[in-house]
Enzyme design. Sequence first.
Site, PDB file in Angstrom:
ATOM      1  N   ASP A  54      -8.799  -5.654  -5.186  1.00 59.83           N
ATOM      2  CA  ASP A  54      -8.704  -4.375  -4.398  1.00 59.83           C
ATOM      3  C   ASP A  54      -9.029  -3.206  -5.459  1.00 59.83           C
ATOM      4  OD1 ASP A  54      -7.553  -2.653  -2.725  1.00 59.83           O
ATOM      5  OD2 ASP A  54      -5.720  -2.635  -3.494  1.00 59.83           O
TER       6      ASP A  54
ATOM      7  N   HIS B 103      -6.668  -6.415  -0.976  1.00 60.17           N
ATOM      8  CA  HIS B 103      -5.654  -5.519  -0.857  1.00 60.17           C
ATOM      9  C   HIS B 103      -4.476  -6.119   0.083  1.00 60.17           C
ATOM     10  CE1 HIS B 103      -3.983  -1.462  -0.175  1.00 60.17           C
ATOM     11  NE2 HIS B 103      -3.772  -1.745   0.903  1.00 60.17           N
TER      12      HIS B 103
ATOM     13  N   SER C  78       0.836  -1.107  -0.070  1.00 58.05           N
ATOM     14  CA  SER C  78       0.082   0.065  -0.035  1.00 58.05           C
ATOM     15  C   SER C  78       0.944   1.213  -0.093  1.00 58.05           C
ATOM     16  CB  SER C  78      -1.103  -0.247   1.114  1.00 58.05           C
ATOM     17  OG  SER C  78      -1.958   0.956   1.179  1.00 58.05           O
TER      18      SER C  78
END
Length: 461
Positions: A402, A459, A198
Amino acid sequence: MYCQRNFLARLFLCFVFYSNGLQHDIPRDKRYVENKNGITNNVFEHARTDTKLSFITNSGICETTPGVNQYSGYLTVNETLNMFFWFFESRNSPTTSPLVMWFNGGPGCSSMIGLFVENGPCHFVDGNPDPVINPFSWNTVANMLYIDQPGETGFSYGSNTISSTQNASTILWTFMQVFYDAFPQYYLNRNFSLFTESYGGHFGPQFALDFLNKNDLIDKGLLTGSRKINLVSLAINNAWLDPVTQYKSYLDFALNNTYRQLINQPDYVKGIAKYEKDCYPIIQECTSTTGSAEDCAGASGNCYEATAWLVEEMNLDKTFNQYDIRLSAEDTVPPNIYEEYLNRKEVKQAIGVPGEMGFVACLGSINDRFLEEGDQARSFLGELGEVVQAGVRVLLWAGDADWICNWMGNLKVAEGVEFEGREMFLREEVGLFTVGGKVYGEFKGVDGLSWLRVYDSGHMV
């Protein structure tokens, strides 16, 4: 003659006493045991960096495999920052296994997410409040080091209000110098890798490049006394790396993903027009021209409104989860049972965390500071290119359900990396990714750069 001998003798004695004084003045590392906040810690004072590593050995929490050592505790930096870490030996050949540093994104999200939910030695099964051994843990093959950074993330605490990726990087180098001196058995001839996710799309390239630059200074004799870090690979899943590319991918993914259409074609066209008018010019101003905090902070707000907010407002059913569009907006991703566990008094005490510390997985105030500094809108594509070009193997991989840092944006980012093999990478066909004869995704790679899309995952791949 007597006077001369007496003078020489006195001179010799003065030299001996003076030399001994000099030796006593040389700062030395110290090891001792200290009781603090009711917790008995092993302490390693690191003279070269003027820091202190306080840790618990073999707490019995999480990793319960016989003979596998673990350490958890804090690096204290000038009393302004106490950075929490948790280290687990490899279950197989720890004296020869490589070392992997893992940190989560946010910015301000604890690496305990990765430890308990993604790749650590233990996990939670079927809603049970206590973790059990994870047979698929990455410490099956590597020594794993989890760090809560930057600033007050997770169990870390202090008054060091870090607000940019660059500032966070310096402390990571210091940490590794102290860690290797405290535990030299994990250093000698050992490969080192950075793995993150991320916002790690910002952290990873910058940290890796800074490590390489410090190594270069050591080679040139301009940084003495430090240990070189043998960085061989950098891997980032669902990276937030190049906002110019990735804001547009919010719209692309919303229209064309394989799970469910989030916006219709007319709204997509409106969104692209808004992106080109209200987002692209100002974010180019941030990444290519001034790079000022004011311009970059403004770019984040404008671009989010032009793309992400548009998808959230126009999406067809208003129930999708940003981190896994197969789920509803009300679903917690990841499940927060690990937070309840880490807030138990006995667990905190066992791993060396002060009892008054409350665990919060993601701290919004850190994210706000980075936004105000304009850090989120900055691109780290150039830094990533330098890392690849330096010979470090790089993997960008993404779960394909995601939305927030989706695989389409990650592919475009990979295609934008400047390195010698770029033209070949652009021409390379995407192939199937299989394990044991089963298809799990698709990938392509050239030289030191690889990209991977993982099917049926979100994610936190």
